[in-house]
Design a protein around this motif. Structure first.
Motif, PDB file in Angstrom:
ATOM      1  N   ILE A  16       0.981  -1.117   0.010  1.00  0.00           N
ATOM      2  CA  ILE A  16       0.031   0.020  -0.074  1.00  0.00           C
ATOM      3  C   ILE A  16       0.902   1.274   0.125  1.00  0.00           C
ATOM      4  CG2 ILE A  16      -1.773   1.238   1.412  1.00  0.00           C
ATOM      5  CD1 ILE A  16      -2.900  -1.286   0.113  1.00  0.00           C
ATOM      6  N   ILE A  17       1.869   1.379   0.725  1.00  0.00           N
ATOM      7  CA  ILE A  17       2.828   2.400   0.788  1.00  0.00           C
ATOM      8  C   ILE A  17       3.788   2.497  -0.587  1.00  0.00           C
ATOM      9  CG2 ILE A  17       5.199   3.298   1.808  1.00  0.00           C
ATOM     10  CD1 ILE A  17       4.145   1.987   4.571  1.00  0.00           C
ATOM     11  N   LEU A  18       3.903   1.529  -1.162  1.00  0.00           N
ATOM     12  CA  LEU A  18       4.695   1.564  -2.628  1.00  0.00           C
ATOM     13  C   LEU A  18       3.759   2.029  -3.548  1.00  0.00           C
ATOM     14  CD1 LEU A  18       6.585  -1.810  -2.671  1.00  0.00           C
ATOM     15  CD2 LEU A  18       7.502   0.496  -2.686  1.00  0.00           C
ATOM     16  N   CYS A  19       2.466   1.785  -3.578  1.00  0.00           N
ATOM     17  CA  CYS A  19       1.335   2.196  -4.500  1.00  0.00           C
ATOM     18  C   CYS A  19       1.207   3.672  -4.046  1.00  0.00           C
ATOM     19  CB  CYS A  19      -0.086   1.446  -3.993  1.00  0.00           C
ATOM     20  SG  CYS A  19      -1.431   1.963  -4.979  1.00  0.00           S
ATOM     21  N   ILE A  20       0.957   4.104  -3.057  1.00  0.00           N
ATOM     22  CA  ILE A  20       0.895   5.591  -2.785  1.00  0.00           C
ATOM     23  C   ILE A  20       2.212   6.094  -3.229  1.00  0.00           C
ATOM     24  CG2 ILE A  20       0.783   7.293  -0.775  1.00  0.00           C
ATOM     25  CD1 ILE A  20      -0.881   5.221   0.858  1.00  0.00           C
ATOM     26  N   ILE A  44       1.124   2.693 -13.794  1.00  0.00           N
ATOM     27  CA  ILE A  44       0.871   1.051 -13.852  1.00  0.00           C
ATOM     28  C   ILE A  44       1.840   0.420 -12.718  1.00  0.00           C
ATOM     29  CG2 ILE A  44       1.840  -0.797 -15.586  1.00  0.00           C
ATOM     30  CD1 ILE A  44       1.077   1.413 -17.834  1.00  0.00           C
ATOM     31  N   VAL A  45       2.826   0.960 -12.354  1.00  0.00           N
ATOM     32  CA  VAL A  45       3.699   0.351 -11.134  1.00  0.00           C
ATOM     33  C   VAL A  45       2.915   0.361  -9.930  1.00  0.00           C
ATOM     34  CG1 VAL A  45       5.908   0.303  -9.801  1.00  0.00           C
ATOM     35  CG2 VAL A  45       5.861   0.692 -12.420  1.00  0.00           C
ATOM     36  N   ALA A  46       2.244   1.546  -9.818  1.00  0.00           N
ATOM     37  CA  ALA A  46       1.476   1.777  -8.500  1.00  0.00           C
ATOM     38  C   ALA A  46       0.320   0.568  -8.638  1.00  0.00           C
ATOM     39  CB  ALA A  46       0.835   3.045  -8.509  1.00  0.00           C
ATOM     40  N   ILE A  47      -0.487   0.469  -9.844  1.00  0.00           N
ATOM     41  CA  ILE A  47      -1.531  -0.292  -9.761  1.00  0.00           C
ATOM     42  C   ILE A  47      -1.348  -1.800  -9.614  1.00  0.00           C
ATOM     43  CG2 ILE A  47      -3.280  -1.346 -11.364  1.00  0.00           C
ATOM     44  CD1 ILE A  47      -3.807   1.572 -10.159  1.00  0.00           C
ATOM     45  N   MET A  48       0.066  -2.084 -10.200  1.00  0.00           N
ATOM     46  CA  MET A  48       0.510  -3.326 -10.059  1.00  0.00           C
ATOM     47  C   MET A  48       0.934  -3.848  -8.513  1.00  0.00           C
ATOM     48  SD  MET A  48       2.928  -3.959 -13.428  1.00  0.00           S
ATOM     49  CE  MET A  48       2.982  -5.582 -13.504  1.00  0.00           C
ATOM     50  N   CYS A  49       1.225  -2.812  -7.647  1.00  0.00           N
ATOM     51  CA  CYS A  49       1.763  -2.835  -6.405  1.00  0.00           C
ATOM     52  C   CYS A  49       0.126  -3.288  -5.681  1.00  0.00           C
ATOM     53  CB  CYS A  49       2.230  -1.774  -5.815  1.00  0.00           C
ATOM     54  SG  CYS A  49       4.054  -1.679  -6.493  1.00  0.00           S
ATOM     55  N   LEU A  50      -0.651  -2.277  -5.989  1.00  0.00           N
ATOM     56  CA  LEU A  50      -1.934  -2.471  -5.235  1.00  0.00           C
ATOM     57  C   LEU A  50      -2.729  -3.744  -5.642  1.00  0.00           C
ATOM     58  CD1 LEU A  50      -4.144  -1.150  -3.513  1.00  0.00           C
ATOM     59  CD2 LEU A  50      -5.082  -0.019  -5.608  1.00  0.00           C
ATOM     60  N   TYR A  51      -2.823  -4.214  -6.937  1.00  0.00           N
ATOM     61  CA  TYR A  51      -3.381  -5.311  -7.351  1.00  0.00           C
ATOM     62  C   TYR A  51      -2.580  -6.891  -6.704  1.00  0.00           C
ATOM     63  CZ  TYR A  51      -5.591  -8.983 -10.460  1.00  0.00           C
ATOM     64  OH  TYR A  51      -6.476  -9.676 -11.150  1.00  0.00           O
ATOM     65  N   LYS A  55      -4.565  -9.855  -4.942  1.00  0.00           N
ATOM     66  CA  LYS A  55      -4.650 -10.992  -5.932  1.00  0.00           C
ATOM     67  C   LYS A  55      -3.373 -11.205  -6.689  1.00  0.00           C
ATOM     68  CE  LYS A  55      -7.602 -13.099  -9.191  1.00  0.00           C
ATOM     69  NZ  LYS A  55      -8.968 -12.805 -10.118  1.00  0.00           N
ATOM     70  N   PRO A  56      -2.555 -12.462  -7.054  1.00  0.00           N
ATOM     71  CA  PRO A  56      -1.333 -12.298  -7.566  1.00  0.00           C
ATOM     72  C   PRO A  56      -1.314 -12.132  -8.955  1.00  0.00           C
ATOM     73  CG  PRO A  56      -1.800 -14.551  -6.378  1.00  0.00           C
ATOM     74  CD  PRO A  56      -3.146 -13.526  -6.252  1.00  0.00           C
ATOM     75  N   ILE A  57      -0.149 -11.489  -9.293  1.00  0.00           N
ATOM     76  CA  ILE A  57      -0.209 -11.155 -10.690  1.00  0.00           C
ATOM     77  C   ILE A  57       0.715 -12.298 -11.476  1.00  0.00           C
ATOM     78  CG2 ILE A  57       1.100  -9.528 -12.318  1.00  0.00           C
ATOM     79  CD1 ILE A  57       0.578  -7.245 -10.308  1.00  0.00           C
ATOM     80  N   PRO A  58       0.544 -12.708 -12.521  1.00  0.00           N
ATOM     81  CA  PRO A  58       1.245 -13.756 -13.058  1.00  0.00           C
ATOM     82  C   PRO A  58       2.691 -13.183 -13.188  1.00  0.00           C
ATOM     83  CG  PRO A  58      -0.508 -13.299 -14.615  1.00  0.00           C
ATOM     84  CD  PRO A  58      -0.933 -12.403 -13.428  1.00  0.00           C
ATOM     85  N   ARG A  59       3.426 -14.513 -12.815  1.00  0.00           N
ATOM     86  CA  ARG A  59       5.147 -14.140 -12.752  1.00  0.00           C
ATOM     87  C   ARG A  59       5.754 -13.705 -14.095  1.00  0.00           C
ATOM     88  NH1 ARG A  59       9.008 -15.811  -9.460  1.00  0.00           N
ATOM     89  NH2 ARG A  59      10.875 -16.729 -10.231  1.00  0.00           N
ATOM     90  N   TYR A 121      10.181  -6.499  -6.005  1.00  0.00           N
ATOM     91  CA  TYR A 121       9.650  -6.691  -4.826  1.00  0.00           C
ATOM     92  C   TYR A 121       8.227  -7.566  -4.929  1.00  0.00           C
ATOM     93  CZ  TYR A 121       7.518  -6.139  -0.155  1.00  0.00           C
ATOM     94  OH  TYR A 121       6.864  -6.546   1.080  1.00  0.00           O
ATOM     95  N   GLN A 122       7.421  -7.248  -5.909  1.00  0.00           N
ATOM     96  CA  GLN A 122       6.161  -8.032  -6.156  1.00  0.00           C
ATOM     97  C   GLN A 122       6.306  -9.249  -6.405  1.00  0.00           C
ATOM     98  OE1 GLN A 122       3.324  -6.327  -5.200  1.00  0.00           O
ATOM     99  NE2 GLN A 122       4.999  -4.634  -4.908  1.00  0.00           N
ATOM    100  N   LEU A 123       7.348  -9.508  -7.286  1.00  0.00           N
ATOM    101  CA  LEU A 123       7.862 -10.852  -7.622  1.00  0.00           C
ATOM    102  C   LEU A 123       8.536 -11.568  -6.458  1.00  0.00           C
ATOM    103  CD1 LEU A 123       8.270 -12.546  -9.985  1.00  0.00           C
ATOM    104  CD2 LEU A 123      10.744 -11.663 -10.414  1.00  0.00           C
ATOM    105  N   LYS A 124       9.065 -10.989  -5.630  1.00  0.00           N
ATOM    106  CA  LYS A 124       9.799 -11.569  -4.400  1.00  0.00           C
ATOM    107  C   LYS A 124       8.448 -11.994  -3.387  1.00  0.00           C
ATOM    108  CE  LYS A 124      12.905 -10.540  -0.508  1.00  0.00           C
ATOM    109  NZ  LYS A 124      12.001 -10.622   0.479  1.00  0.00           N
ATOM    110  N   ILE A 125       7.604 -11.192  -3.055  1.00  0.00           N
ATOM    111  CA  ILE A 125       6.685 -11.591  -2.181  1.00  0.00           C
ATOM    112  C   ILE A 125       5.792 -12.369  -2.480  1.00  0.00           C
ATOM    113  CG2 ILE A 125       6.813  -9.241  -1.241  1.00  0.00           C
ATOM    114  CD1 ILE A 125       3.921  -8.655  -2.312  1.00  0.00           C
ATOM    115  N   ARG A 126       5.724 -12.917  -3.785  1.00  0.00           N
ATOM    116  CA  ARG A 126       4.939 -13.848  -4.247  1.00  0.00           C
ATOM    117  C   ARG A 126       5.423 -15.375  -4.743  1.00  0.00           C
ATOM    118  NH1 ARG A 126      -0.290 -13.495  -3.072  1.00  0.00           N
ATOM    119  NH2 ARG A 126      -1.211 -11.451  -3.496  1.00  0.00           N
ATOM    120  N   LYS A 127       6.982 -15.261  -4.235  1.00  0.00           N
ATOM    121  CA  LYS A 127       7.575 -16.585  -4.540  1.00  0.00           C
ATOM    122  C   LYS A 127       6.812 -17.706  -3.658  1.00  0.00           C
ATOM    123  CE  LYS A 127      12.031 -15.571  -6.639  1.00  0.00           C
ATOM    124  NZ  LYS A 127      13.541 -15.685  -6.413  1.00  0.00           N
TER     125      LYS A 127
END
Length: 128
Positions: A16-20, A44-51, A55-59, A121-127
């Motif tokens: 959420i902080i990254l999105c903001i 787009i990066v903000a939306i990807m952080c929020l999404y 819900k996971p974004i495809p790797r 970071y998004q990739l790392k947290i969804r490993k």
């Protein structure tokens, strides 16, 4: 269907902080001549952080986004090197000077790296 483990509360807060932050970066670009491009990148990066918080974004999409950001950053790398060769490093915090294109190029290079790290970071947290 695979079970996707939900993110921890701490990771959700970080996202959420990254999105903001990326929304703020996007809004700050609107006064630039090429503001629409940079607004789009950061938004787009903000939306990807929020999404990705909910819900996971495809790797593959995350990896392709990182590659795109780094390839675009590579176009500014030579200007970043020019900046590193200057003596007055504080210039980067000042206004754009048209006879010093390395200032804007360095800002854009660093911004693209920050965006790429946000997606990494998004990739790392969804490993798994």
């Amino acid at each position: 269907m695979k079970f996707i483990k939900p993110l921890s509360k701490q990771k959700k807060i970080i996202n959420i902080i990254l999105c903001i932050l990326f929304i703020a970066f996007a809004l700050l670009q609107l006064n630039d001549p090429d503001g629409v491009l940079w607004f789009s990148i950061y938004f787009i990066v903000a939306i990807m952080c929020l999404y990705n918080t909910f819900k996971p974004i495809p790797r593959l999409l995350l990896i392709l986004t990182i590659i795109a950001l780094l390839v675009y950053a590579a176009f500014y790398f030579s200007l970043f090197i020019d900046y590193l060769k200057t003596e007055n490093k504080e210039e980067i915090f000042g206004e754009m000077v048209y006879d010093k294109p390395y200032l804007e190029g360095t800002r854009e290079f660093i911004g693209l790296l920050i965006a790429a790290f946000g997606i990494m970071y998004q990739l790392k947290i969804r490993k798994k």
